[in-house]
Design a protein around this motif. Sequence first.
Motif, PDB file in Angstrom:
ATOM      1  N   ALA A 104     -19.609   2.520   4.927  1.00 40.16           N
ATOM      2  CA  ALA A 104     -20.319   1.282   4.593  1.00 40.16           C
ATOM      3  C   ALA A 104     -21.054   0.747   5.808  1.00 40.16           C
ATOM      4  CB  ALA A 104     -19.333   0.243   4.068  1.00 40.16           C
ATOM      5  N   GLN A 105     -22.291   0.307   5.608  1.00 43.48           N
ATOM      6  CA  GLN A 105     -23.116  -0.211   6.690  1.00 43.48           C
ATOM      7  C   GLN A 105     -22.486  -1.449   7.311  1.00 43.48           C
ATOM      8  OE1 GLN A 105     -27.098  -1.026   5.438  1.00 43.48           O
ATOM      9  NE2 GLN A 105     -27.841  -1.441   7.491  1.00 43.48           N
ATOM     10  N   GLY A 106     -22.393  -1.444   8.645  1.00 45.48           N
ATOM     11  CA  GLY A 106     -21.859  -2.601   9.357  1.00 45.48           C
ATOM     12  C   GLY A 106     -20.344  -2.665   9.426  1.00 45.48           C
ATOM     13  N   VAL A 107     -19.661  -1.607   8.956  1.00 45.74           N
ATOM     14  CA  VAL A 107     -18.194  -1.585   8.987  1.00 45.74           C
ATOM     15  C   VAL A 107     -17.742  -0.508   9.965  1.00 45.74           C
ATOM     16  CG1 VAL A 107     -16.082  -1.275   7.644  1.00 45.74           C
ATOM     17  CG2 VAL A 107     -18.063  -2.394   6.605  1.00 45.74           C
ATOM     18  N   GLY A 108     -17.186  -0.939  11.084  1.00 46.30           N
ATOM     19  CA  GLY A 108     -16.744  -0.007  12.114  1.00 46.30           C
ATOM     20  C   GLY A 108     -15.306   0.440  11.907  1.00 46.30           C
ATOM     21  N   PRO A 109     -14.856   1.382  12.743  1.00 52.59           N
ATOM     22  CA  PRO A 109     -13.494   1.923  12.617  1.00 52.59           C
ATOM     23  C   PRO A 109     -12.390   0.874  12.708  1.00 52.59           C
ATOM     24  CG  PRO A 109     -14.796   3.260  14.131  1.00 52.59           C
ATOM     25  CD  PRO A 109     -15.613   2.058  13.811  1.00 52.59           C
ATOM     26  N   LYS A 110     -12.544  -0.108  13.601  1.00 46.71           N
ATOM     27  CA  LYS A 110     -11.486  -1.125  13.763  1.00 46.71           C
ATOM     28  C   LYS A 110     -11.328  -1.960  12.500  1.00 46.71           C
ATOM     29  CE  LYS A 110     -11.494  -1.660  18.788  1.00 46.71           C
ATOM     30  NZ  LYS A 110     -11.758  -2.557  19.923  1.00 46.71           N
ATOM     31  N   VAL A 111     -12.458  -2.367  11.923  1.00 41.86           N
ATOM     32  CA  VAL A 111     -12.410  -3.166  10.696  1.00 41.86           C
ATOM     33  C   VAL A 111     -11.828  -2.336   9.552  1.00 41.86           C
ATOM     34  CG1 VAL A 111     -13.816  -4.324   8.934  1.00 41.86           C
ATOM     35  CG2 VAL A 111     -14.280  -4.720  11.355  1.00 41.86           C
ATOM     36  N   ALA A 112     -12.253  -1.080   9.456  1.00 46.53           N
ATOM     37  CA  ALA A 112     -11.762  -0.197   8.386  1.00 46.53           C
ATOM     38  C   ALA A 112     -10.253   0.024   8.507  1.00 46.53           C
ATOM     39  CB  ALA A 112     -12.495   1.146   8.430  1.00 46.53           C
ATOM     40  N   GLN A 113      -9.774   0.199   9.729  1.00 47.36           N
ATOM     41  CA  GLN A 113      -8.334   0.377   9.940  1.00 47.36           C
ATOM     42  C   GLN A 113      -7.569  -0.892   9.575  1.00 47.36           C
ATOM     43  OE1 GLN A 113      -8.211   1.652  14.029  1.00 47.36           O
ATOM     44  NE2 GLN A 113      -8.835   3.751  13.516  1.00 47.36           N
ATOM     45  N   ARG A 114      -8.167  -2.050   9.885  1.00 49.97           N
ATOM     46  CA  ARG A 114      -7.531  -3.325   9.537  1.00 49.97           C
ATOM     47  C   ARG A 114      -7.441  -3.483   8.017  1.00 49.97           C
ATOM     48  NH1 ARG A 114     -10.888  -7.313  11.804  1.00 49.97           N
ATOM     49  NH2 ARG A 114     -10.377  -6.407  13.809  1.00 49.97           N
ATOM     50  N   VAL A 115      -8.500  -3.074   7.311  1.00 48.98           N
ATOM     51  CA  VAL A 115      -8.496  -3.126   5.847  1.00 48.98           C
ATOM     52  C   VAL A 115      -7.330  -2.290   5.308  1.00 48.98           C
ATOM     53  CG1 VAL A 115      -9.731  -2.357   3.764  1.00 48.98           C
ATOM     54  CG2 VAL A 115     -10.947  -3.639   5.533  1.00 48.98           C
ATOM     55  N   CYS A 116      -7.191  -1.071   5.844  1.00 50.66           N
ATOM     56  CA  CYS A 116      -6.104  -0.186   5.381  1.00 50.66           C
ATOM     57  C   CYS A 116      -4.731  -0.778   5.683  1.00 50.66           C
ATOM     58  CB  CYS A 116      -6.235   1.203   6.021  1.00 50.66           C
ATOM     59  SG  CYS A 116      -7.631   2.153   5.407  1.00 50.66           S
ATOM     60  N   LEU A 117      -4.559  -1.291   6.891  1.00 49.42           N
ATOM     61  CA  LEU A 117      -3.253  -1.842   7.295  1.00 49.42           C
ATOM     62  C   LEU A 117      -2.881  -3.093   6.511  1.00 49.42           C
ATOM     63  CD1 LEU A 117      -3.371  -1.441  11.189  1.00 49.42           C
ATOM     64  CD2 LEU A 117      -1.733  -0.383   9.649  1.00 49.42           C
ATOM     65  N   GLU A 118      -3.828  -4.023   6.400  1.00 50.90           N
ATOM     66  CA  GLU A 118      -3.509  -5.312   5.776  1.00 50.90           C
ATOM     67  C   GLU A 118      -3.399  -5.232   4.251  1.00 50.90           C
ATOM     68  OE1 GLU A 118      -5.595  -8.809   7.099  1.00 50.90           O
ATOM     69  OE2 GLU A 118      -5.708  -8.089   9.166  1.00 50.90           O
ATOM     70  N   LEU A 119      -4.067  -4.252   3.644  1.00 50.89           N
ATOM     71  CA  LEU A 119      -4.078  -4.194   2.177  1.00 50.89           C
ATOM     72  C   LEU A 119      -3.195  -3.103   1.585  1.00 50.89           C
ATOM     73  CD1 LEU A 119      -7.841  -4.910   1.381  1.00 50.89           C
ATOM     74  CD2 LEU A 119      -5.936  -6.520   1.491  1.00 50.89           C
ATOM     75  N   LYS A 120      -2.609  -2.262   2.424  1.00 49.08           N
ATOM     76  CA  LYS A 120      -1.839  -1.127   1.902  1.00 49.08           C
ATOM     77  C   LYS A 120      -0.735  -1.565   0.941  1.00 49.08           C
ATOM     78  CE  LYS A 120      -0.121   3.337   3.214  1.00 49.08           C
ATOM     79  NZ  LYS A 120      -0.132   4.368   4.247  1.00 49.08           N
ATOM     80  N   ASP A 121       0.036  -2.585   1.322  1.00 47.53           N
ATOM     81  CA  ASP A 121       1.132  -3.054   0.464  1.00 47.53           C
ATOM     82  C   ASP A 121       0.609  -3.670  -0.828  1.00 47.53           C
ATOM     83  OD1 ASP A 121       2.996  -2.180   2.267  1.00 47.53           O
ATOM     84  OD2 ASP A 121       3.348  -4.139   3.176  1.00 47.53           O
ATOM     85  N   LYS A 122      -0.484  -4.445  -0.720  1.00 50.25           N
ATOM     86  CA  LYS A 122      -1.050  -5.081  -1.911  1.00 50.25           C
ATOM     87  C   LYS A 122      -1.565  -4.042  -2.898  1.00 50.25           C
ATOM     88  CE  LYS A 122      -2.402  -9.363   0.387  1.00 50.25           C
ATOM     89  NZ  LYS A 122      -3.507 -10.229   0.824  1.00 50.25           N
ATOM     90  N   VAL A 123      -2.231  -3.023  -2.383  1.00 50.54           N
ATOM     91  CA  VAL A 123      -2.766  -1.954  -3.241  1.00 50.54           C
ATOM     92  C   VAL A 123      -1.621  -1.156  -3.858  1.00 50.54           C
ATOM     93  CG1 VAL A 123      -4.046   0.219  -3.211  1.00 50.54           C
ATOM     94  CG2 VAL A 123      -5.002  -1.788  -2.121  1.00 50.54           C
ATOM     95  N   GLY A 124      -0.558  -0.917  -3.083  1.00 51.31           N
ATOM     96  CA  GLY A 124       0.610  -0.196  -3.600  1.00 51.31           C
ATOM     97  C   GLY A 124       1.244  -0.919  -4.774  1.00 51.31           C
ATOM     98  N   LYS A 125       1.260  -2.263  -4.708  1.00 54.01           N
ATOM     99  CA  LYS A 125       1.833  -3.057  -5.803  1.00 54.01           C
ATOM    100  C   LYS A 125       0.974  -3.007  -7.059  1.00 54.01           C
ATOM    101  CE  LYS A 125       4.300  -6.217  -2.766  1.00 54.01           C
ATOM    102  NZ  LYS A 125       4.246  -7.496  -2.067  1.00 54.01           N
ATOM    103  N   LEU A 126      -0.327  -2.728  -6.884  1.00 50.94           N
ATOM    104  CA  LEU A 126      -1.208  -2.628  -8.054  1.00 50.94           C
ATOM    105  C   LEU A 126      -0.843  -1.408  -8.900  1.00 50.94           C
ATOM    106  CD1 LEU A 126      -4.672  -3.446  -6.448  1.00 50.94           C
ATOM    107  CD2 LEU A 126      -3.430  -4.867  -8.060  1.00 50.94           C
ATOM    108  N   GLY A 127      -0.313  -0.385  -8.220  1.00 50.83           N
ATOM    109  CA  GLY A 127       0.136   0.824  -8.921  1.00 50.83           C
ATOM    110  C   GLY A 127      -0.950   1.439  -9.765  1.00 50.83           C
ATOM    111  N   GLY A 128      -0.602   1.867 -10.956  1.00 49.31           N
ATOM    112  CA  GLY A 128      -1.525   2.557 -11.836  1.00 49.31           C
ATOM    113  C   GLY A 128      -2.703   1.718 -12.266  1.00 49.31           C
ATOM    114  N   THR A 129      -2.585   0.389 -12.224  1.00 50.37           N
ATOM    115  CA  THR A 129      -3.701  -0.454 -12.666  1.00 50.37           C
ATOM    116  C   THR A 129      -4.895  -0.338 -11.735  1.00 50.37           C
ATOM    117  OG1 THR A 129      -2.877  -2.370 -11.453  1.00 50.37           O
ATOM    118  CG2 THR A 129      -2.152  -2.146 -13.729  1.00 50.37           C
ATOM    119  N   ALA A 130      -4.663   0.138 -10.506  1.00 49.07           N
ATOM    120  CA  ALA A 130      -5.770   0.217  -9.553  1.00 49.07           C
ATOM    121  C   ALA A 130      -6.729   1.345  -9.852  1.00 49.07           C
ATOM    122  CB  ALA A 130      -5.219   0.376  -8.135  1.00 49.07           C
TER     123      ALA A 130
END
Length: 200
Positions: free
Chosen positions: A113-139
């Motif tokens: 994605a334009q304007g999204v660097g590695p640090k921001v992308a890693q933060r997205v993965c770290l901060e949202l991993k648990d939330k996405v996991g809770k979404l389960g199959g609905t995601a």
Amino acid sequence: MFFSLTGELAYTDNNTAAVDVGGVAYLCYVSYNTLKELGPIGSKVTLYTYLKVGEDVMDLYGFFEKEELDAFKLLISVSGVGPKAGLSILSEMTPSQLYLAIASGDAKSITVAQGVGPKVAQRVCLELKDKVGKLGGTAGGATFTAAVAASTGKGEAPKAIAALVGLGYSQSEAAIAVGNCDQSLPVDQMIKQALKQLSK
């Protein structure tokens, strides 16, 4: 404040769309994925919306599907990810692709994605991993569930995914392919099956 807008599509450009609702046209910032779903000027559309109010700004963001709006809200909950970065990510990925990238720790896919660097992308993965996991199959349905299980499970699947990543595939692509394989196979057979899928 606004949940959605339904009206006539009055205008579009590279990143905005205006919806005429009873004679008042509302200009919304939109992702590329939403833009390509809207149809021609004059067609009836519904956009699910998010209103950002700041000191000197009042911006409306519109999404063709509620799932995309939900993904946008998740993204902007991450520190350092503003609405523009959220839209940029959702212009490159569908919500289910995004959730899979987050669940499998595939920050590299998000940096497309334009304007999204590695640090921001890693933060997205770290901060949202648990939330996405809770979404389960609905995601993202069965494919998402199988891919996450393959990425995070024990046994041969994580080894097969690592091997495919070593061959140049993204973490997400590898996780989906391995997730669709018979999980009881030895790692070399799993890799062969996954490569067949990836070559299609």
